[in-house]
Design an enzyme around this catalytic site. Structure first.
Site, PDB file in Angstrom:
ATOM      1  N   SER A   1      57.841  33.513  50.657  1.00  0.00           N
ATOM      2  CA  SER A   1      57.031  32.319  50.382  1.00  0.00           C
ATOM      3  C   SER A   1      57.596  31.036  51.008  1.00  0.00           C
ATOM      4  CB  SER A   1      56.816  32.142  48.875  1.00  0.00           C
ATOM      5  OG  SER A   1      56.095  33.245  48.365  1.00  0.00           O
TER       6      SER A   1
ATOM      7  N   GLY B   1      56.005  35.207  56.312  1.00  0.00           N
ATOM      8  CA  GLY B   1      54.753  35.948  56.377  1.00  0.00           C
ATOM      9  C   GLY B   1      53.564  35.005  56.444  1.00  0.00           C
ATOM     10  N   GLY B   2      52.974  34.719  55.288  1.00  0.00           N
ATOM     11  CA  GLY B   2      51.726  33.936  55.198  1.00  0.00           C
ATOM     12  C   GLY B   2      51.723  32.653  56.017  1.00  0.00           C
TER      13      GLY B   2
ATOM     14  N   ASN C   1      56.287  37.046  60.510  1.00  0.00           N
ATOM     15  CA  ASN C   1      55.949  38.450  60.259  1.00  0.00           C
ATOM     16  C   ASN C   1      54.463  38.478  59.917  1.00  0.00           C
ATOM     17  OD1 ASN C   1      55.648  41.045  59.358  1.00  0.00           O
ATOM     18  ND2 ASN C   1      56.911  40.809  57.515  1.00  0.00           N
ATOM     19  N   TRP C   2      53.672  38.849  60.897  1.00  0.00           N
ATOM     20  CA  TRP C   2      52.218  38.830  60.694  1.00  0.00           C
ATOM     21  C   TRP C   2      51.707  39.983  59.855  1.00  0.00           C
ATOM     22  CZ3 TRP C   2      50.016  37.547  66.264  1.00  0.00           C
ATOM     23  CH2 TRP C   2      50.181  36.172  66.510  1.00  0.00           C
ATOM     24  N   LYS C   3      52.561  40.956  59.589  1.00  0.00           N
ATOM     25  CA  LYS C   3      52.155  42.150  58.827  1.00  0.00           C
ATOM     26  C   LYS C   3      50.894  42.746  59.461  1.00  0.00           C
ATOM     27  CE  LYS C   3      54.541  40.135  54.985  1.00  0.00           C
ATOM     28  NZ  LYS C   3      54.762  40.034  53.564  1.00  0.00           N
TER      29      LYS C   3
ATOM     30  N   GLU D   1      58.498  45.987  52.069  1.00  0.00           N
ATOM     31  CA  GLU D   1      57.209  46.697  52.001  1.00  0.00           C
ATOM     32  C   GLU D   1      57.351  48.102  52.579  1.00  0.00           C
ATOM     33  OE1 GLU D   1      54.706  43.689  53.831  1.00  0.00           O
ATOM     34  OE2 GLU D   1      55.013  42.435  52.066  1.00  0.00           O
TER      35      GLU D   1
ATOM     36  N   GLU E   1      65.462  38.702  51.627  1.00  0.00           N
ATOM     37  CA  GLU E   1      64.105  38.485  51.123  1.00  0.00           C
ATOM     38  C   GLU E   1      63.977  39.068  49.711  1.00  0.00           C
ATOM     39  OE1 GLU E   1      61.089  37.967  54.553  1.00  0.00           O
ATOM     40  OE2 GLU E   1      61.230  40.074  54.066  1.00  0.00           O
TER      41      GLU E   1
ATOM     42  N   GLY F   1      55.167  36.854  49.322  1.00  0.00           N
ATOM     43  CA  GLY F   1      53.709  36.778  49.180  1.00  0.00           C
ATOM     44  C   GLY F   1      53.252  36.334  47.803  1.00  0.00           C
TER      45      GLY F   1
HETATM   46  P1  PGA Z   1      55.759  35.639  52.804  1.00  0.00           P
HETATM   47  O1  PGA Z   1      56.307  37.012  53.450  1.00  0.00           O
HETATM   48  O2  PGA Z   1      56.315  34.509  53.618  1.00  0.00           O
HETATM   49  O3  PGA Z   1      54.254  35.746  52.917  1.00  0.00           O
HETATM   50  O4  PGA Z   1      56.240  35.609  51.395  1.00  0.00           O
HETATM   51  C1  PGA Z   1      57.629  37.104  53.924  1.00  0.00           C
HETATM   52  C2  PGA Z   1      57.907  38.480  54.453  1.00  0.00           C
HETATM   53  O5  PGA Z   1      57.384  39.460  53.904  1.00  0.00           O
HETATM   54  O6  PGA Z   1      58.662  38.645  55.425  1.00  0.00           O
END
Ligand code: PGA
Length: 261
Positions: free
Chosen positions: A215, A236-237, A12-14, A99, A169, A175
């Site tokens: 994370s 994400g990250g 998930n690159w956001k 989010e 999640e 994050g």
């Molecule tokens: P993260 O994000 O791996 O950066 O914690 C996960 C997500 O929001 O899907």
């Protein structure tokens, strides 16, 4: 991760990556990801990047959106239609990410409508659920998450549920660098699988893929995938860097191969 369920590593690159950065990633990763029947690999990018990523995706890496509207068309300024995602060649869509629930007023009702719309347009929904830190500390996580799952799956048929991927999640782990322990993730994911069992049946519950997100990184993925009910990750990250993303995919591939031996 249990034998028989193909693992999923979804990035998930956001709102990260411009066009050049996105293309560099795709060119590096395309040839390295394994066949889709071993590990499903997906990158969910900003809407404006989707067309150019779809055009360059290889045989295995799939492209997903991070959100969409539930209506096919209409006066919804700034929104994206599921029909347009389908036309664009997108095959997955994240629905109900925390989010979006927290910052963009996504409700259980709109999440349910979006799940229906995604299925109508042959998009695989990655349905997100998860609790805040307050709920975790109050000890009511499983009840909260179960309620979210029941609401999101309202009126979803036995045939349709098989096409859905669920991602658990915890909001406090997204994050923050603070991952749920494999035991915490497993306990809640098992509770989610049991809700699917109550709503549908044993075989559907055993086949549905449920991911963990929050994370996840190359250092903790193996301990998460070691748990029977965790079928992959929404990341994400750690999905932004090609090498790190490929390490996550590799961990899923190794586990999958071990399971098959
Ligand atoms: P993260 O994000 O791996 O950066 O914690 C996960 C997500 O929001 O899907």
């Amino acid at each position: 991760m249990k034998q028989g369920r193909t693992p999923v590593i979804a990035g998930n690159w956001k709102m990260h990556k411009d066009r050049d950065e996105a293309l560099q990633f795709i060119y590096k990763v395309n040839e390295e990801v394994p066949s889709n029947d071993l590990v499903e690999t997906v990158i969910c990018a900003s809407d404006v990047l989707l067309r150019c990523l779809v055009k360059r995706q290889g045989d295995n890496l799939k492209i997903g959106a991070q959100n969409m509207h539930f209506e096919e068309k209409g006066a919804f300024t700034g929104e994206t239609s599921p029909r347009v995602l389908e036309n664009t060649g997108v095959t997955y869509v994240i629905i109900g990410h925390s989010e979006r629930r927290e910052m963009f007023a996504e409700t259980d009702e709109s999440v349910n409508k979006k799940v229906h719309a995604a299925l109508k347009f042959e998009l695989t929904p990655i349905l997100c659920v998860g609790e805040s830190l307050d709920i975790r500390e109050a000890g009511t996580t499983n009840e909260w998450v179960k309620r979210q799952v029941v609401a999101a799956l309202y009126n979803i048929s036995h045939e349709e549920i098989e096409k859905i991927i669920i991602a658990y999640e915890p909001i406090w782990a997204i994050g923050t660098g603070r991952t749920a322990t494999p035991e915490q993730a497993e306990e809640t994911i098992k509770a989610i699988r049991d809700v699917v069992r109550e709503l549908y049946n044993d075989s559907i519950a055993e086949n549905i893929r449920i991911l963990y997100g929050g994370s996840v990184n190359p250092g903790n993925i193996e301990s998460l995938l070691a748990k029977e009910n965790i079928d992959g990750a929404l990341v994400g990250g750690a999905s932004l860097d090609p090498a790190s993303y490929l390490q996550l995919v590799d961990a899923a591939l190794k586990k999958q191969k071990n399971n098959r031996c």
